[in-house]
Design a protein around this motif. Structure first.
Motif, PDB file in Angstrom:
ATOM      1  N   HIS A  49      22.280  -8.782  10.084  1.00 33.90           N
ATOM      2  CA  HIS A  49      20.938  -8.317  10.431  1.00 33.90           C
ATOM      3  C   HIS A  49      20.049  -8.288   9.193  1.00 33.90           C
ATOM      4  CE1 HIS A  49      21.769  -7.263  14.589  1.00 33.90           C
ATOM      5  NE2 HIS A  49      22.915  -6.748  14.177  1.00 33.90           N
ATOM      6  N   ALA A  50      20.595  -7.779   8.089  1.00 33.98           N
ATOM      7  CA  ALA A  50      19.819  -7.691   6.847  1.00 33.98           C
ATOM      8  C   ALA A  50      19.399  -9.077   6.375  1.00 33.98           C
ATOM      9  CB  ALA A  50      20.633  -6.976   5.770  1.00 33.98           C
ATOM     10  N   ARG A  51      20.286 -10.050   6.490  1.00 36.94           N
ATOM     11  CA  ARG A  51      19.942 -11.413   6.071  1.00 36.94           C
ATOM     12  C   ARG A  51      18.835 -11.981   6.959  1.00 36.94           C
ATOM     13  NH1 ARG A  51      24.801 -14.190   5.850  1.00 36.94           N
ATOM     14  NH2 ARG A  51      24.556 -14.978   7.950  1.00 36.94           N
ATOM     15  N   ARG A  52      18.962 -11.819   8.278  1.00 35.73           N
ATOM     16  CA  ARG A  52      17.908 -12.309   9.184  1.00 35.73           C
ATOM     17  C   ARG A  52      16.587 -11.606   8.912  1.00 35.73           C
ATOM     18  NH1 ARG A  52      21.971 -12.250  13.141  1.00 35.73           N
ATOM     19  NH2 ARG A  52      21.269 -10.228  13.872  1.00 35.73           N
ATOM     20  N   LEU A  53      16.651 -10.304   8.687  1.00 29.65           N
ATOM     21  CA  LEU A  53      15.449  -9.543   8.408  1.00 29.65           C
ATOM     22  C   LEU A  53      14.781 -10.032   7.119  1.00 29.65           C
ATOM     23  CD1 LEU A  53      13.636  -7.173   9.217  1.00 29.65           C
ATOM     24  CD2 LEU A  53      15.188  -5.666   7.966  1.00 29.65           C
ATOM     25  N   SER A  54      15.561 -10.238   6.074  1.00 28.82           N
ATOM     26  CA  SER A  54      15.022 -10.740   4.810  1.00 28.82           C
ATOM     27  C   SER A  54      14.388 -12.116   4.986  1.00 28.82           C
ATOM     28  CB  SER A  54      16.127 -10.830   3.748  1.00 28.82           C
ATOM     29  OG  SER A  54      16.569  -9.546   3.406  1.00 28.82           O
ATOM     30  N   GLU A  55      15.044 -12.993   5.720  1.00 27.68           N
ATOM     31  CA  GLU A  55      14.509 -14.339   5.946  1.00 27.68           C
ATOM     32  C   GLU A  55      13.210 -14.279   6.748  1.00 27.68           C
ATOM     33  OE1 GLU A  55      17.830 -16.321   7.758  1.00 27.68           O
ATOM     34  OE2 GLU A  55      18.886 -16.522   5.842  1.00 27.68           O
ATOM     35  N   GLY A  56      13.167 -13.426   7.766  1.00 24.52           N
ATOM     36  CA  GLY A  56      11.955 -13.278   8.564  1.00 24.52           C
ATOM     37  C   GLY A  56      10.796 -12.738   7.745  1.00 24.52           C
ATOM     38  N   LEU A  57      11.067 -11.755   6.899  1.00 23.68           N
ATOM     39  CA  LEU A  57      10.023 -11.197   6.039  1.00 23.68           C
ATOM     40  C   LEU A  57       9.469 -12.260   5.097  1.00 23.68           C
ATOM     41  CD1 LEU A  57      11.696  -7.781   5.198  1.00 23.68           C
ATOM     42  CD2 LEU A  57       9.642  -8.123   6.576  1.00 23.68           C
ATOM     43  N   GLU A  58      10.352 -13.089   4.566  1.00 23.24           N
ATOM     44  CA  GLU A  58       9.918 -14.160   3.670  1.00 23.24           C
ATOM     45  C   GLU A  58       9.001 -15.153   4.400  1.00 23.24           C
ATOM     46  OE1 GLU A  58      11.892 -17.689   0.991  1.00 23.24           O
ATOM     47  OE2 GLU A  58      13.061 -15.872   1.346  1.00 23.24           O
ATOM     48  N   VAL A  59       9.351 -15.489   5.630  1.00 25.52           N
ATOM     49  CA  VAL A  59       8.564 -16.447   6.412  1.00 25.52           C
ATOM     50  C   VAL A  59       7.129 -15.955   6.612  1.00 25.52           C
ATOM     51  CG1 VAL A  59       8.296 -17.454   8.720  1.00 25.52           C
ATOM     52  CG2 VAL A  59      10.512 -17.532   7.583  1.00 25.52           C
ATOM     53  N   VAL A  60       6.958 -14.668   6.910  1.00 24.25           N
ATOM     54  CA  VAL A  60       5.608 -14.156   7.155  1.00 24.25           C
ATOM     55  C   VAL A  60       4.945 -13.607   5.898  1.00 24.25           C
ATOM     56  CG1 VAL A  60       6.001 -13.679   9.606  1.00 24.25           C
ATOM     57  CG2 VAL A  60       6.429 -11.895   7.930  1.00 24.25           C
ATOM     58  N   GLY A  61       5.632 -13.678   4.756  1.00 19.12           N
ATOM     59  CA  GLY A  61       5.024 -13.283   3.488  1.00 19.12           C
ATOM     60  C   GLY A  61       4.954 -11.789   3.253  1.00 19.12           C
ATOM     61  N   ILE A  62       5.912 -11.044   3.786  1.00 17.96           N
ATOM     62  CA  ILE A  62       5.957  -9.595   3.557  1.00 17.96           C
ATOM     63  C   ILE A  62       7.017  -9.298   2.506  1.00 17.96           C
ATOM     64  CG2 ILE A  62       6.474  -7.348   4.590  1.00 17.96           C
ATOM     65  CD1 ILE A  62       5.476  -8.465   7.253  1.00 17.96           C
TER      66      ILE A  62
END
Length: 73
Positions: A49-62
């Protein structure tokens, strides 16, 4: 159980969480959401979950800073 929030890299009581009015997530609705199962009071497979969350945050620039996995270990 007290409701909790994740804010600025910390877990805190929901009632203490505050968002600045100029925050892009508040202004534009930017956000990344991850649901997970809790088993015996602990997040199940938090590492995934943490990896997916980190990747998602990177995609949207957060920039949420590093995820502190020790809080859930």
């Amino acid at each position: 159980m007290t409701p909790l929030a994740w804010m600025d890299g910390c877990v805190l009581p929901l009632g203490e969480a505050r968002i600045a009015l100029e925050d892009p997530g508040f202004l534009f609705g930017d956000g990344v959401f991850e649901s997970l199962r809790v088993r015996r009071g602990r997040p199940f497979r938090w590492d995934l979950h943490a990896r997916r969350l980190s990747e998602g945050l990177e995609v949207v620039g957060i920039d949420a800073g590093p995820l502190n996995l020790a809080q859930f270990a």
